[in-house]
Structures are given as structure tokens and as C-alpha cells.
Design a protein around this motif. Sequence first.
Motif, PDB file in Angstrom:
ATOM      1  N   CYS A  33     -16.270   4.844  14.422  1.00 39.68           N
ATOM      2  CA  CYS A  33     -16.785   6.096  13.866  1.00 39.68           C
ATOM      3  C   CYS A  33     -18.059   5.952  13.040  1.00 39.68           C
ATOM      4  O   CYS A  33     -18.511   6.928  12.444  1.00 39.68           O
ATOM      5  CB  CYS A  33     -15.708   6.785  13.044  1.00 39.68           C
ATOM      6  SG  CYS A  33     -15.115   5.829  11.642  1.00 39.68           S
ATOM      7  N   ASP A  34     -18.623   4.760  12.989  1.00 35.24           N
ATOM      8  CA  ASP A  34     -19.853   4.514  12.233  1.00 35.24           C
ATOM      9  C   ASP A  34     -19.692   4.824  10.741  1.00 35.24           C
ATOM     10  O   ASP A  34     -20.632   5.239  10.078  1.00 35.24           O
ATOM     11  CB  ASP A  34     -21.026   5.303  12.839  1.00 35.24           C
ATOM     12  CG  ASP A  34     -22.371   4.716  12.463  1.00 35.24           C
ATOM     13  OD1 ASP A  34     -22.440   3.483  12.245  1.00 35.24           O
ATOM     14  OD2 ASP A  34     -23.351   5.477  12.375  1.00 35.24           O
ATOM     15  N   MET A  35     -18.472   4.627  10.253  1.00 38.32           N
ATOM     16  CA  MET A  35     -18.191   4.795   8.828  1.00 38.32           C
ATOM     17  C   MET A  35     -18.735   3.567   8.104  1.00 38.32           C
ATOM     18  O   MET A  35     -18.598   2.448   8.614  1.00 38.32           O
ATOM     19  CB  MET A  35     -16.668   4.892   8.625  1.00 38.32           C
ATOM     20  CG  MET A  35     -16.220   5.069   7.192  1.00 38.32           C
ATOM     21  SD  MET A  35     -14.396   5.076   7.061  1.00 38.32           S
ATOM     22  CE  MET A  35     -13.993   6.621   7.855  1.00 38.32           C
ATOM     23  N   PRO A  36     -19.339   3.738   6.948  1.00 31.83           N
ATOM     24  CA  PRO A  36     -19.777   2.553   6.206  1.00 31.83           C
ATOM     25  C   PRO A  36     -18.599   1.625   5.907  1.00 31.83           C
ATOM     26  O   PRO A  36     -17.484   2.084   5.623  1.00 31.83           O
ATOM     27  CB  PRO A  36     -20.347   3.137   4.907  1.00 31.83           C
ATOM     28  CG  PRO A  36     -20.739   4.534   5.263  1.00 31.83           C
ATOM     29  CD  PRO A  36     -19.720   4.986   6.276  1.00 31.83           C
ATOM     30  N   ARG A  37     -18.858   0.342   5.984  1.00 31.01           N
ATOM     31  CA  ARG A  37     -17.808  -0.658   5.791  1.00 31.01           C
ATOM     32  C   ARG A  37     -17.077  -0.464   4.460  1.00 31.01           C
ATOM     33  O   ARG A  37     -15.860  -0.491   4.392  1.00 31.01           O
ATOM     34  CB  ARG A  37     -18.425  -2.061   5.872  1.00 31.01           C
ATOM     35  CG  ARG A  37     -17.428  -3.171   5.696  1.00 31.01           C
ATOM     36  CD  ARG A  37     -18.096  -4.548   5.843  1.00 31.01           C
ATOM     37  NE  ARG A  37     -17.099  -5.578   5.902  1.00 31.01           N
ATOM     38  CZ  ARG A  37     -16.402  -5.913   6.981  1.00 31.01           C
ATOM     39  NH1 ARG A  37     -16.624  -5.285   8.114  1.00 31.01           N
ATOM     40  NH2 ARG A  37     -15.493  -6.857   6.942  1.00 31.01           N
ATOM     41  N   ARG A  38     -17.831  -0.256   3.406  1.00 29.75           N
ATOM     42  CA  ARG A  38     -17.237  -0.097   2.071  1.00 29.75           C
ATOM     43  C   ARG A  38     -16.345   1.152   2.016  1.00 29.75           C
ATOM     44  O   ARG A  38     -15.282   1.147   1.395  1.00 29.75           O
ATOM     45  CB  ARG A  38     -18.335  -0.040   1.007  1.00 29.75           C
ATOM     46  CG  ARG A  38     -17.824   0.041  -0.399  1.00 29.75           C
ATOM     47  CD  ARG A  38     -16.993  -1.198  -0.709  1.00 29.75           C
ATOM     48  NE  ARG A  38     -16.289  -1.007  -1.950  1.00 29.75           N
ATOM     49  CZ  ARG A  38     -16.152  -1.926  -2.867  1.00 29.75           C
ATOM     50  NH1 ARG A  38     -16.636  -3.130  -2.675  1.00 29.75           N
ATOM     51  NH2 ARG A  38     -15.507  -1.673  -3.965  1.00 29.75           N
ATOM     52  N   THR A  39     -16.769   2.221   2.674  1.00 20.98           N
ATOM     53  CA  THR A  39     -15.971   3.443   2.716  1.00 20.98           C
ATOM     54  C   THR A  39     -14.656   3.178   3.436  1.00 20.98           C
ATOM     55  O   THR A  39     -13.591   3.621   2.985  1.00 20.98           O
ATOM     56  CB  THR A  39     -16.746   4.584   3.407  1.00 20.98           C
ATOM     57  OG1 THR A  39     -17.951   4.823   2.678  1.00 20.98           O
ATOM     58  CG2 THR A  39     -15.929   5.863   3.479  1.00 20.98           C
ATOM     59  N   ALA A  40     -14.710   2.452   4.537  1.00 22.70           N
ATOM     60  CA  ALA A  40     -13.494   2.114   5.276  1.00 22.70           C
ATOM     61  C   ALA A  40     -12.556   1.286   4.397  1.00 22.70           C
ATOM     62  O   ALA A  40     -11.349   1.565   4.316  1.00 22.70           O
ATOM     63  CB  ALA A  40     -13.833   1.366   6.560  1.00 22.70           C
ATOM     64  N   GLN A  41     -13.095   0.287   3.727  1.00 20.60           N
ATOM     65  CA  GLN A  41     -12.274  -0.568   2.865  1.00 20.60           C
ATOM     66  C   GLN A  41     -11.655   0.234   1.720  1.00 20.60           C
ATOM     67  O   GLN A  41     -10.461   0.097   1.427  1.00 20.60           O
ATOM     68  CB  GLN A  41     -13.123  -1.705   2.285  1.00 20.60           C
ATOM     69  CG  GLN A  41     -13.571  -2.716   3.312  1.00 20.60           C
ATOM     70  CD  GLN A  41     -14.617  -3.671   2.769  1.00 20.60           C
ATOM     71  OE1 GLN A  41     -15.451  -3.305   1.931  1.00 20.60           O
ATOM     72  NE2 GLN A  41     -14.573  -4.899   3.254  1.00 20.60           N
ATOM     73  N   ASP A  42     -12.472   1.068   1.070  1.00 16.72           N
ATOM     74  CA  ASP A  42     -11.974   1.872  -0.044  1.00 16.72           C
ATOM     75  C   ASP A  42     -10.920   2.882   0.413  1.00 16.72           C
ATOM     76  O   ASP A  42      -9.947   3.143  -0.295  1.00 16.72           O
ATOM     77  CB  ASP A  42     -13.121   2.614  -0.738  1.00 16.72           C
ATOM     78  CG  ASP A  42     -14.048   1.687  -1.511  1.00 16.72           C
ATOM     79  OD1 ASP A  42     -13.699   0.505  -1.719  1.00 16.72           O
ATOM     80  OD2 ASP A  42     -15.140   2.153  -1.895  1.00 16.72           O
ATOM     81  N   THR A  43     -11.116   3.444   1.592  1.00 16.57           N
ATOM     82  CA  THR A  43     -10.165   4.424   2.126  1.00 16.57           C
ATOM     83  C   THR A  43      -8.831   3.763   2.418  1.00 16.57           C
ATOM     84  O   THR A  43      -7.768   4.302   2.079  1.00 16.57           O
ATOM     85  CB  THR A  43     -10.737   5.109   3.381  1.00 16.57           C
ATOM     86  OG1 THR A  43     -11.978   5.745   3.036  1.00 16.57           O
ATOM     87  CG2 THR A  43      -9.773   6.135   3.934  1.00 16.57           C
ATOM     88  N   ILE A  44      -8.862   2.599   3.037  1.00 12.54           N
ATOM     89  CA  ILE A  44      -7.620   1.866   3.309  1.00 12.54           C
ATOM     90  C   ILE A  44      -6.910   1.545   1.993  1.00 12.54           C
ATOM     91  O   ILE A  44      -5.696   1.733   1.865  1.00 12.54           O
ATOM     92  CB  ILE A  44      -7.888   0.587   4.130  1.00 12.54           C
ATOM     93  CG1 ILE A  44      -8.366   0.960   5.538  1.00 12.54           C
ATOM     94  CG2 ILE A  44      -6.643  -0.293   4.181  1.00 12.54           C
ATOM     95  CD1 ILE A  44      -8.957  -0.198   6.315  1.00 12.54           C
ATOM     96  N   ALA A  45      -7.661   1.084   1.006  1.00 14.36           N
ATOM     97  CA  ALA A  45      -7.074   0.745  -0.290  1.00 14.36           C
ATOM     98  C   ALA A  45      -6.462   1.961  -0.980  1.00 14.36           C
ATOM     99  O   ALA A  45      -5.506   1.821  -1.749  1.00 14.36           O
ATOM    100  CB  ALA A  45      -8.133   0.113  -1.191  1.00 14.36           C
ATOM    101  N   ALA A  46      -6.974   3.146  -0.692  1.00 15.42           N
ATOM    102  CA  ALA A  46      -6.511   4.371  -1.346  1.00 15.42           C
ATOM    103  C   ALA A  46      -5.368   5.068  -0.610  1.00 15.42           C
ATOM    104  O   ALA A  46      -4.861   6.087  -1.091  1.00 15.42           O
ATOM    105  CB  ALA A  46      -7.687   5.339  -1.507  1.00 15.42           C
TER     106      ALA A  46
END
Length: 94
Positions: A33-46
Amino acid sequence: MVSKTRTSFYRRLYVARLIDAGIDTVPAIVAHCDMPRRTAQDTIAALGEIDISCRFEGAKKNGAYVIDDWGAIRRAWVDEHLDRIAAELGYPGL
């Protein structure tokens, strides 16, 4: 205009559904989905903040995330509304 609260909630549902569908690593989510890597990581963590139980299974380089429990979220509802959720976020569906 969609609120930050709604987009944050929808992003968590979207990422949880991707993980459940086998798009289950940060690189795979970013590629899908071309999501920024940090956004993906933060979303998983949340995910735990909305009671979705997610864990990493396997080795660091060869492992993947797994959804163990959707908590109070009905996965069937997410499936029914995934196209709308993805569209509101500007991401592709499954």
C-alpha cells in the motif's frame, strides 16, 4: 474531511486485516500500500490499544506478524467495509 481519530482507527483495522490475509511483515505492508515504514511499524504496535492481539512469530528476518484475537472488533464487519476503509485512507484493498 475524515477526522484523525477515524483515520487512525481505520488504519489499525486495515493493517490488522492485511496481516490476517498474509500481508504480514512490515516490508510486505509497505510494498502493498506504499505506507511509510514507520507508519506501518507504529500502527502494528498500536493494535493492542484497540484490543487486537498481534504478535511476531519466528526469526527476526524470516518471521511474520499474526493476529491472535480481534478483541471487540468483528472481523466480518471489517471484511464487509474494507473497500470503503481502504478508499478513505487512500490505500488499495486486498
